[in-house]
Design a protein around this motif. Structure first.
Motif, PDB file in Angstrom:
ATOM      1  N   PHE A 360       0.796  -1.214   0.000  1.00 48.99           N
ATOM      2  CA  PHE A 360       0.000   0.000   0.000  1.00 48.99           C
ATOM      3  C   PHE A 360       0.837   1.277   0.000  1.00 48.99           C
ATOM      4  CE2 PHE A 360      -2.873  -3.242   1.567  1.00 48.99           C
ATOM      5  CZ  PHE A 360      -4.054  -2.949   0.905  1.00 48.99           C
ATOM      6  N   ASN A 361       2.006   1.232   0.612  1.00 46.84           N
ATOM      7  CA  ASN A 361       2.816   2.441   0.685  1.00 46.84           C
ATOM      8  C   ASN A 361       4.286   2.054   0.812  1.00 46.84           C
ATOM      9  OD1 ASN A 361       3.851   4.993   1.006  1.00 46.84           O
ATOM     10  ND2 ASN A 361       2.678   5.499   2.858  1.00 46.84           N
ATOM     11  N   LYS A 362       4.909   1.771  -0.330  1.00 49.56           N
ATOM     12  CA  LYS A 362       6.303   1.337  -0.315  1.00 49.56           C
ATOM     13  C   LYS A 362       7.237   2.414   0.218  1.00 49.56           C
ATOM     14  CE  LYS A 362       6.173  -2.081  -4.049  1.00 49.56           C
ATOM     15  NZ  LYS A 362       6.701  -3.197  -3.254  1.00 49.56           N
ATOM     16  N   ASP A 363       6.828   3.679   0.107  1.00 49.63           N
ATOM     17  CA  ASP A 363       7.652   4.787   0.585  1.00 49.63           C
ATOM     18  C   ASP A 363       7.251   5.236   1.994  1.00 49.63           C
ATOM     19  OD1 ASP A 363       9.045   4.882  -1.858  1.00 49.63           O
ATOM     20  OD2 ASP A 363       7.443   6.094  -2.754  1.00 49.63           O
ATOM     21  N   ALA A 364       6.588   4.357   2.697  1.00 46.49           N
ATOM     22  CA  ALA A 364       6.104   4.727   4.030  1.00 46.49           C
ATOM     23  C   ALA A 364       7.260   5.125   4.942  1.00 46.49           C
ATOM     24  CB  ALA A 364       5.339   3.565   4.645  1.00 46.49           C
ATOM     25  N   ARG A 365       7.038   6.187   5.695  1.00 48.33           N
ATOM     26  CA  ARG A 365       8.006   6.566   6.712  1.00 48.33           C
ATOM     27  C   ARG A 365       7.892   5.604   7.892  1.00 48.33           C
ATOM     28  NH1 ARG A 365       6.237  12.505   7.968  1.00 48.33           N
ATOM     29  NH2 ARG A 365       4.262  11.329   8.010  1.00 48.33           N
ATOM     30  N   ASP A 366       8.919   5.618   8.713  1.00 49.25           N
ATOM     31  CA  ASP A 366       8.906   4.727   9.866  1.00 49.25           C
ATOM     32  C   ASP A 366       7.751   5.055  10.809  1.00 49.25           C
ATOM     33  OD1 ASP A 366      11.171   3.678   8.780  1.00 49.25           O
ATOM     34  OD2 ASP A 366      12.524   4.898  10.003  1.00 49.25           O
ATOM     35  N   SER A 367       7.398   6.322  10.910  1.00 46.81           N
ATOM     36  CA  SER A 367       6.269   6.708  11.757  1.00 46.81           C
ATOM     37  C   SER A 367       4.971   6.106  11.232  1.00 46.81           C
ATOM     38  CB  SER A 367       6.156   8.230  11.823  1.00 46.81           C
ATOM     39  OG  SER A 367       6.034   8.779  10.522  1.00 46.81           O
ATOM     40  N   ASP A 368       4.844   6.004   9.895  1.00 42.39           N
ATOM     41  CA  ASP A 368       3.659   5.383   9.315  1.00 42.39           C
ATOM     42  C   ASP A 368       3.609   3.898   9.656  1.00 42.39           C
ATOM     43  OD1 ASP A 368       2.892   7.781   8.066  1.00 42.39           O
ATOM     44  OD2 ASP A 368       4.158   7.357   6.322  1.00 42.39           O
ATOM     45  N   ALA A 369       4.755   3.241   9.565  1.00 42.87           N
ATOM     46  CA  ALA A 369       4.798   1.810   9.882  1.00 42.87           C
ATOM     47  C   ALA A 369       4.443   1.568  11.347  1.00 42.87           C
ATOM     48  CB  ALA A 369       6.182   1.242   9.569  1.00 42.87           C
ATOM     49  N   ILE A 370       4.946   2.427  12.228  1.00 46.36           N
ATOM     50  CA  ILE A 370       4.613   2.289  13.654  1.00 46.36           C
ATOM     51  C   ILE A 370       3.114   2.486  13.867  1.00 46.36           C
ATOM     52  CG2 ILE A 370       4.859   3.381  15.907  1.00 46.36           C
ATOM     53  CD1 ILE A 370       7.760   3.860  15.298  1.00 46.36           C
ATOM     54  N   ARG A 371       2.518   3.455  13.174  1.00 48.94           N
ATOM     55  CA  ARG A 371       1.079   3.693  13.325  1.00 48.94           C
ATOM     56  C   ARG A 371       0.277   2.463  12.898  1.00 48.94           C
ATOM     57  NH1 ARG A 371       0.756   7.676  10.348  1.00 48.94           N
ATOM     58  NH2 ARG A 371      -0.173   6.792   8.473  1.00 48.94           N
ATOM     59  N   TRP A 372       0.664   1.834  11.798  1.00 45.48           N
ATOM     60  CA  TRP A 372      -0.058   0.651  11.344  1.00 45.48           C
ATOM     61  C   TRP A 372       0.226  -0.561  12.223  1.00 45.48           C
ATOM     62  CZ3 TRP A 372      -4.075  -0.109   8.276  1.00 45.48           C
ATOM     63  CH2 TRP A 372      -4.490   0.969   7.482  1.00 45.48           C
ATOM     64  N   THR A 373       1.382  -0.568  12.838  1.00 45.12           N
ATOM     65  CA  THR A 373       1.636  -1.606  13.830  1.00 45.12           C
ATOM     66  C   THR A 373       0.681  -1.465  15.000  1.00 45.12           C
ATOM     67  OG1 THR A 373       3.979  -1.701  13.227  1.00 45.12           O
ATOM     68  CG2 THR A 373       3.385  -2.599  15.365  1.00 45.12           C
ATOM     69  N   HIS A 374       0.458  -0.234  15.455  1.00 42.46           N
ATOM     70  CA  HIS A 374      -0.490   0.013  16.539  1.00 42.46           C
ATOM     71  C   HIS A 374      -1.910  -0.361  16.128  1.00 42.46           C
ATOM     72  CE1 HIS A 374       2.403   3.194  18.465  1.00 42.46           C
ATOM     73  NE2 HIS A 374       2.718   1.948  18.773  1.00 42.46           N
ATOM     74  N   ILE A 375      -2.278  -0.049  14.886  1.00 45.05           N
ATOM     75  CA  ILE A 375      -3.604  -0.421  14.393  1.00 45.05           C
ATOM     76  C   ILE A 375      -3.753  -1.941  14.404  1.00 45.05           C
ATOM     77  CG2 ILE A 375      -5.079  -0.478  12.327  1.00 45.05           C
ATOM     78  CD1 ILE A 375      -3.958   2.314  11.638  1.00 45.05           C
ATOM     79  N   GLY A 376      -2.696  -2.640  13.994  1.00 50.56           N
ATOM     80  CA  GLY A 376      -2.739  -4.103  13.993  1.00 50.56           C
ATOM     81  C   GLY A 376      -2.901  -4.681  15.383  1.00 50.56           C
ATOM     82  N   VAL A 377      -2.228  -4.064  16.372  1.00 54.37           N
ATOM     83  CA  VAL A 377      -2.340  -4.535  17.758  1.00 54.37           C
ATOM     84  C   VAL A 377      -3.783  -4.465  18.231  1.00 54.37           C
ATOM     85  CG1 VAL A 377      -1.751  -3.956  20.146  1.00 54.37           C
ATOM     86  CG2 VAL A 377       0.051  -4.018  18.404  1.00 54.37           C
ATOM     87  N   VAL A 378      -4.429  -3.328  18.025  1.00 55.03           N
ATOM     88  CA  VAL A 378      -5.800  -3.131  18.496  1.00 55.03           C
ATOM     89  C   VAL A 378      -6.772  -4.006  17.713  1.00 55.03           C
ATOM     90  CG1 VAL A 378      -7.663  -1.444  18.767  1.00 55.03           C
ATOM     91  CG2 VAL A 378      -5.290  -0.787  19.259  1.00 55.03           C
ATOM     92  N   ALA A 379      -6.635  -4.029  16.385  1.00 51.30           N
ATOM     93  CA  ALA A 379      -7.574  -4.769  15.543  1.00 51.30           C
ATOM     94  C   ALA A 379      -7.531  -6.261  15.841  1.00 51.30           C
ATOM     95  CB  ALA A 379      -7.259  -4.520  14.067  1.00 51.30           C
ATOM     96  N   PHE A 380      -6.340  -6.811  16.014  1.00 54.77           N
ATOM     97  CA  PHE A 380      -6.267  -8.247  16.268  1.00 54.77           C
ATOM     98  C   PHE A 380      -6.780  -8.593  17.656  1.00 54.77           C
ATOM     99  CE2 PHE A 380      -3.899 -12.154  17.466  1.00 54.77           C
ATOM    100  CZ  PHE A 380      -4.496 -12.999  16.541  1.00 54.77           C
ATOM    101  N   GLY A 381      -6.555  -7.726  18.632  1.00 54.73           N
ATOM    102  CA  GLY A 381      -7.096  -7.970  19.961  1.00 54.73           C
ATOM    103  C   GLY A 381      -8.609  -8.084  19.935  1.00 54.73           C
ATOM    104  N   ILE A 382      -9.268  -7.169  19.202  1.00 52.40           N
ATOM    105  CA  ILE A 382     -10.727  -7.204  19.095  1.00 52.40           C
ATOM    106  C   ILE A 382     -11.190  -8.424  18.305  1.00 52.40           C
ATOM    107  CG2 ILE A 382     -12.740  -5.995  18.162  1.00 52.40           C
ATOM    108  CD1 ILE A 382     -11.213  -3.363  18.648  1.00 52.40           C
ATOM    109  N   PHE A 383     -10.518  -8.689  17.186  1.00 53.22           N
ATOM    110  CA  PHE A 383     -10.929  -9.812  16.338  1.00 53.22           C
ATOM    111  C   PHE A 383     -10.783 -11.144  17.057  1.00 53.22           C
ATOM    112  CE2 PHE A 383      -9.821 -13.283  13.472  1.00 53.22           C
ATOM    113  CZ  PHE A 383     -10.916 -13.283  12.612  1.00 53.22           C
ATOM    114  N   SER A 384      -9.674 -11.328  17.774  1.00 49.03           N
ATOM    115  CA  SER A 384      -9.442 -12.612  18.431  1.00 49.03           C
ATOM    116  C   SER A 384     -10.510 -12.897  19.477  1.00 49.03           C
ATOM    117  CB  SER A 384      -8.049 -12.632  19.073  1.00 49.03           C
ATOM    118  OG  SER A 384      -7.918 -11.618  20.050  1.00 49.03           O
ATOM    119  N   ALA A 385     -10.928 -11.867  20.224  1.00 48.60           N
ATOM    120  CA  ALA A 385     -11.985 -12.052  21.219  1.00 48.60           C
ATOM    121  C   ALA A 385     -13.309 -12.382  20.540  1.00 48.60           C
ATOM    122  CB  ALA A 385     -12.118 -10.800  22.082  1.00 48.60           C
TER     123      ALA A 385
END
Length: 622
Positions: A360-385
């Motif tokens: 989706f964003n090959k030129d993503a800055r590291d801050s963008d990657a960290i933000r999507w990592t945080h999104i993944g943490v929250v989304a998977f926690g909700i989905f797994s429950a």
């Protein structure tokens, strides 16, 4: 150890923060690695499931549960060091797959890894929520949703650095409580001593003989049900380890000299927990369920209660009252939070590194990657429950997932091992073999259930034989598919190609020039990784040889030389042999507590001293 305790300064470039979040700057020592490995497999399932099979099969059940875990943990040291040797900059397994097989292989492995993470978390939550609900009266769905909350919070902030530290603390507390149970069981007047426990269990085998066991006894390794479970368990666990990017993240996080000894020590130490706890607490339940101490008195545990993993919590209540209930709630909560944190990191790394940054964003800055990592943490926690809730209302429990999960986790085992260790596996073989393997496994699983029991239902698909046949088919058919397709469409991959791609997160040269000297040292640049590879190649190969020898020795010891002669001999334990069996397991589990609790401190003492001196000097200056 202090290298992961110290937080990254705010002035440090973003790439340092991201490397810290995902790999703890690859400086975790042997002691903390061993503790983290023990914690990664110290699932609530390990404690609840080992007592479940101990109650069902006797001494053979907990042994095969433990033997189904330790060999592949040690084997993973070989894969970990091979990855460090060939792809020193990698953050995830999926990066390695993408470089070798391109987009098609990458997408297939993303799906396989996500399936692995989802079924693993569901397996944990189903057992843990049932146990907590039984002990506290909390609604089971509330427990299912509340358990991941704490994980999401601290993983959101700290990434893998937080998981290493919480793993350490949680594992230490859990092993202390396990050691407490090894003492408390024999302080109960109805049990008294290992000799008295033997007499009680011998009598229980006469009153309630175990189908498939020698003489119906609980005190024999000759148990058809237990060895079939052992086959399912070792194959399923190979899949859970190898297809879990969290284990690879821990391997990438460890310093090169810590990978092999950390995984070997952790794997050997871990063995004692399900073996000792499963044996003692399942036998405590069998001994006390006919007394007023037991929560279900005057009846025995029902098959549904056993399958829900309630043997351990009820046994704890019987031997220690409310204190036992609190202890089981505590260790269940800590085990779930530690292991789910590893799964959450795995999924969040897939979402940020392997999906967002790649497609989706090959030129993503590291801050963008960290933000999507945080999104993944929250989304998977909700989905797994939510997913675990759906399984619960579908009448799926811990026992069902414990038996069938290998059907879904095993298809990627051999293609992944070939990806790391066999350069001739072709792209077509790698992409097709796990898909065909999963289709084969599911077909054999469902077909066996229909053929043996006349229908396909939750009850029939959770039976032992369909799960054995399906798991074996899922695990081994991909090897056949891969080898055949590779012979038809051969390849000869050049390992050096891995090191041509820049995977480390680097800032611009200007940013690096402005960073402080300490900032430049962590993490390394791409060129520094290449130089380090050339310097460390011989050492890494030597560690690889050590890992291979230990892997083979662990498998032969835990799966062949120790249990199989006892199975073939139709031996029923004598009192003296049983006492020795129990005492060895207790000594071993106390050793595990020392390894998990004190080895990281001893290993990192010099760094801890530096941190303490720095803090003290700072206070004096203040």
């Amino acid at each position: 150890m202090a290298s992961v305790i110290a937080a990254a300064p705010l002035s440090r470039p973003y790439h340092n923060l991201l490397e810290m979040f995902m790999t703890a700057n690859r400086r975790v020592g042997t002691g903390l690695t061993a503790s983290a490995v023990i914690s990664s497999w110290l699932w609530s399932t390990a404690m609840l499931g080992s007592t479940l099979v101990g109650y069902n099969f006797g001494v053979a059940g907990p042994f095969w549960f433990a033997a189904g875990c330790s060999p592949m943990i040690v084997f993973f040291s070989l894969l970990g060091i091979a990855c460090k040797l060939r792809v020193p900059e990698a953050h995830t397994l999926l990066e390695i797959v993408r470089i070798r097989y391109g987009t098609q292989g990458h997408v297939v492995w993303i799906v396989l890894c996500l399936i692995n993470n989802i079924i693993a978390v569901a397996n944990m939550l189903l057992g843990a929520s049932a146990a907590i609900s039984a002990l506290t009266g909390m609604h089971i769905i509330a427990a299912t949703f509340l358990l991941p909350v704490g994980v999401v919070l601290y993983t959101f902030v700290g990434g893998i650095k937080a998981t290493f530290l919480t793993d350490y603390f949680h594992t230490f507390v859990i092993t202390v409580i396990v050691c407490f149970f090894t003492i408390k069981v024999f302080l109960v007047p109805e049990i008294g001593s290992p000799q008295d426990l033997f007499d009680i269990i011998a009598k229980a085998g006469q009153i309630h003989p175990v189908d498939g066991n020698r003489d119906g006894s609980y005190l024999t390794m000759t148990s058809k049900g237990a060895i079939l479970f052992g086959i399912i368990h070792i194959l399923a666990n190979f899949g859970l380890v190898i297809m879990d990017t969290g284990f690879f993240a821990k391997a990438f996080s460890a310093a090169p000299h810590a990978v092999v000894p950390g995984y070997i020590v952790g794997g050997i130490a871990y063995f004692a927990i399900p073996w000792c706890l499963g044996t003692i607490m399942s036998f405590a339940a069998l001994s006390l369920e006919g007394t007023e101490r037991f929560p279900t008195f005057p009846r025995r545990l029902s098959p549904t209660e056993v399958s829900n993993g309630l043997v351990l919590p009820y046994a704890a209540v019987a031997i220690a009252g409310k204190g036992g209930a609190v202890a089981v709630v505590l260790i269940t909560f800590m085990a779930v939070t530690s292991t789910i944190s590893a799964q959450v990191i795995s999924v969040s790394s897939i979402i940020s590194f392997d999906i967002y940054r790649q497609y989706f964003n090959k030129d993503a800055r590291d801050s963008d990657a960290i933000r999507w990592t945080h999104i993944g943490v929250v989304a998977f926690g909700i989905f797994s429950a939510a997913f675990s809730t759906a399984l619960h209302y579908g009448n799926v429990d811990l026992g069902w997932t414990l038996y069938m999960l290998g059907v879904l986790t095993c298809p990627g085992i051999i293609p992944t091992v070939f990806t790391i260790l066999w350069k001739r596996q072709s792209k077509l073989a790698a992409v097709s073999s796990p898909i065909l393997g999963m289709a084969t496994g599911i077909g054999v699983w469902l077909g066996s259930a229909a053929a043996l029991y006349g229908e396909i239902s939750v009850a029939t698909t959770g039976q032992t034989l369909p799960c054995v046949y399906g798991t074996v088919a899922s695990a081994f058919s991909p090897a056949l598919y891969s080898v055949v397709v590779t012979i038809i469409r051969p390849d000869n991959f050049d390992w050096a190609f891995f090191r041509n791609e820049r995977l480390a997160f680097n800032t611009s040269s200007a940013s690096v020039a402005e960073a402080s000297e300490s900032d430049k040292k962590e993490p390394k640049t791409h060129d520094e990784y290449i130089q380090s590879y050339a310097a460390d190649k011989a050492k890494l190969k030597r560690w690889g040889t050590i890992a291979a020898v230990w892997s083979l020795a662990t498998f032969l010891g835990h799966w062949v030389l120790w249990p199989l002669p006892m199975y073939a001999a139709n031996y029923v334990f004598s009192q003296s042999f049983f006492v020795a069996w129990v005492l060895v397991s207790i000594v071993w589990v106390w050793g595990t507590m020392l390894v998990a609790g004190f080895y990281p401190i001893i290993d990192g003492w010099g760094q801890l001293s530096q941190v303490y001196r720095g803090l003290r000097q700072g206070r004096l200056r203040g």
